[in-house]
Scaffold this active site. Structure first.
Site, PDB file in Angstrom:
ATOM      1  CG  HIS A  14      50.327 -49.488 -30.657  1.00 46.46           C
ATOM      2  ND1 HIS A  14      50.086 -50.729 -31.204  1.00 46.46           N
ATOM      3  CD2 HIS A  14      49.641 -49.470 -29.486  1.00 46.46           C
ATOM      4  CE1 HIS A  14      49.294 -51.419 -30.404  1.00 46.46           C
ATOM      5  NE2 HIS A  14      49.015 -50.674 -29.343  1.00 46.46           N
ATOM      6  CG  HIS A  16      46.423 -48.328 -25.702  1.00 49.91           C
ATOM      7  ND1 HIS A  16      45.342 -49.045 -26.166  1.00 49.91           N
ATOM      8  CD2 HIS A  16      47.521 -49.004 -26.112  1.00 49.91           C
ATOM      9  CE1 HIS A  16      45.773 -50.120 -26.809  1.00 49.91           C
ATOM     10  NE2 HIS A  16      47.091 -50.125 -26.802  1.00 49.91           N
ATOM     11  NE  ARG A  18      44.437 -47.506 -20.853  1.00 49.13           N
ATOM     12  CZ  ARG A  18      44.677 -48.705 -21.374  1.00 49.13           C
ATOM     13  NH1 ARG A  18      43.988 -49.130 -22.415  1.00 49.13           N
ATOM     14  NH2 ARG A  18      45.591 -49.493 -20.862  1.00 49.13           N
ATOM     15  CG  ASN A  42      42.203 -51.118 -26.381  1.00 45.78           C
ATOM     16  OD1 ASN A  42      42.596 -49.970 -26.617  1.00 45.78           O
ATOM     17  ND2 ASN A  42      42.879 -51.950 -25.614  1.00 45.78           N
ATOM     18  CE  LYS A  96      45.932 -53.594 -32.304  1.00 47.10           C
ATOM     19  NZ  LYS A  96      46.217 -52.952 -31.024  1.00 47.10           N
ATOM     20  CG  HIS A 133      47.470 -57.644 -29.393  1.00 49.81           C
ATOM     21  ND1 HIS A 133      47.738 -56.810 -28.329  1.00 49.81           N
ATOM     22  CD2 HIS A 133      47.908 -58.869 -29.014  1.00 49.81           C
ATOM     23  CE1 HIS A 133      48.313 -57.518 -27.356  1.00 49.81           C
ATOM     24  NE2 HIS A 133      48.406 -58.773 -27.748  1.00 49.81           N
ATOM     25  CG  HIS A 168      52.380 -54.597 -29.377  1.00 51.74           C
ATOM     26  ND1 HIS A 168      52.068 -55.894 -29.670  1.00 51.74           N
ATOM     27  CD2 HIS A 168      51.202 -53.975 -29.135  1.00 51.74           C
ATOM     28  CE1 HIS A 168      50.750 -56.043 -29.596  1.00 51.74           C
ATOM     29  NE2 HIS A 168      50.211 -54.885 -29.278  1.00 51.74           N
ATOM     30  CG  ASP A 241      51.039 -51.285 -26.572  1.00 51.05           C
ATOM     31  OD1 ASP A 241      49.892 -50.789 -26.588  1.00 51.05           O
ATOM     32  OD2 ASP A 241      51.264 -52.462 -26.222  1.00 51.05           O
ATOM     33  CG  HIS A 245      46.055 -50.489 -16.718  1.00 53.63           C
ATOM     34  ND1 HIS A 245      44.743 -50.681 -17.100  1.00 53.63           N
ATOM     35  CD2 HIS A 245      46.806 -51.174 -17.605  1.00 53.63           C
ATOM     36  CE1 HIS A 245      44.706 -51.457 -18.179  1.00 53.63           C
ATOM     37  NE2 HIS A 245      45.944 -51.770 -18.516  1.00 53.63           N
TER      38      HIS A 245
HETATM   39 ZN   LIG Z   1      48.287 -51.610 -27.610  1.00 50.15          ZN
END
Ligand SMILES: [Zn+2]
Length: 334
Positions: A14, A16, A18, A42, A96, A133, A168, A241, A245
């Protein structure tokens, strides 16, 4: 002599990565420790067309052809069976499900599984994995994950062949819940949920860098997650996960949820498993059970970690990592 451990290179189930400039950082850091990763969809716009999936995969591969992205797509209300088939043909391994409004870029998420019956039926027929999620919106924040159990159970019942991942896990009640479902249901566990509790977020001054969705919970929850990770039960495997940011976006009056753990998760997990006398369970949890559930090959290459202290940087390319400025007692062997 320094203590060492060699394991198959981990798989992050899992992740991200970006977009744009940030990919340079995220792919570099993930590939240093992981052979492959389940890439979450996402982005903006979301990965929900074959063209976007292919171009995102190509962009990731262009950063490091040695890192294998396991591609997902984002479900949306009314997604048809032929659209699902097109995603599978483009190389998607999973879809997802984000309930509407629960996390980063989920405003367009799904309100009820009844709106995606055709989508889920097609996924089941095509043997795609459904990744969720699991938080039910607009309920008390610490109970949101638990409140999702009913929806999850309804989907599992309606689609008896569908493989499902409870992502998660953060709440001890979810460990029992997942354990009690058939073997086609599994759960990912993150480094931060295994290491932190709510005390690390709001116990002293509020720390936005430990804020994520689902929020880390109490000591009893963390302990139940640890026991699941140490148990050797193949239903529970690692998914970081890792969700970066920029520092400024975290240190603001509306701090974004997400913890950047890719650069540190493997040594931190090695440290935890070693401290608890469970080092022999590390490889299956990090490198074997996740790919096995997805019917994907685990890494053929290995990594060796040595018990040697290092300090985690305060900032990595504008992002504050998990355990910033703290000491970790394991390092990759040069
Ligand atoms: Zn996530």
């Amino acid at each position: 002599m320094e203590k060492e451990i060699t394991i198959r290179k981990p798989s992050d189930m899992h992740l991200h990565l970006r977009q744009g400039d940030m990919l340079k950082t995220t792919v570099r850091d993930a590939s240093a420790w992981f052979a492959q990763g389940v890439v979450m969809p996402n982005t903006v716009p979301a990965i929900n067309t074959p063209e976007r999936l292919i171009s995102y995969r190509d962009e990731i591969l262009s950063r490091n052809p040695g890192f294998k992205p396991i591609m997902s797509f984002k479900l949306y209300s009314g997604m048809s069976a032929s659209e699902v088939k097109a995603m599978a043909d483009a190389g998607a391994v999973l879809g997802k499900l984000y309930p509407a409004g629960v996390t980063t870029n989920s405003e367009d998420g799904v309100k009820s599984w009844l709106d995606i019956k055709e989508t889920l039926g097609a996924m089941s027929d095509l043997n795609l994995v459904l990744s969720i999620h699991c938080e039910w919106p607009d309920t008390f924040v610490l109970d949101r994950e638990y409140e999702y159990h009913r929806e999850f159970a309804a989907i599992a019942k309606a689609f008896p062949d569908l493989r499902m991942v409870f992502e998660h896990i953060s709440d001890r009640r979810s460990i029992n819940f997942v354990a009690g479902l058939p073997d086609r249901v599994a759960g990912t566990i993150t480094a931060h949920h295994l290491l932190l509790t709510l005390d690390d977020v709001i116990g002293a001054n509020m720390n936005p860098h430990t804020f994520c969705k689902p929020v880390v919970k109490g000591p009893a929850d963390r302990e139940a997650l640890r026991q699941a990770a140490f148990s050797g039960d193949k239903k529970f495997f690692f998914g970081s996960d890792s969700a970066p940011h920029l520092k400024a976006k975290k240190e603001s009056e509306a701090a974004a949820g997400g913890i950047y753990s890719s650069p540190v998760a493997v040594p931190l997990m090695t440290q935890l498993f070693e401290e608890k006398g469970k080092l022999e369970k590390l490889e299956n949890f990090m490198s074997v059970y996740g790919p096995a559930f997805y019917s994907i090959k685990p890494a053929e290459s290995c990594i060796t970690l040595v018990q040697k202290k290092s300090t985690i940087p305060a900032v990595i390319d504008g992002i504050v990592p998990l355990y910033a400025e703290k000491t970790v007692s394991w390092s990759i062997k040069a």
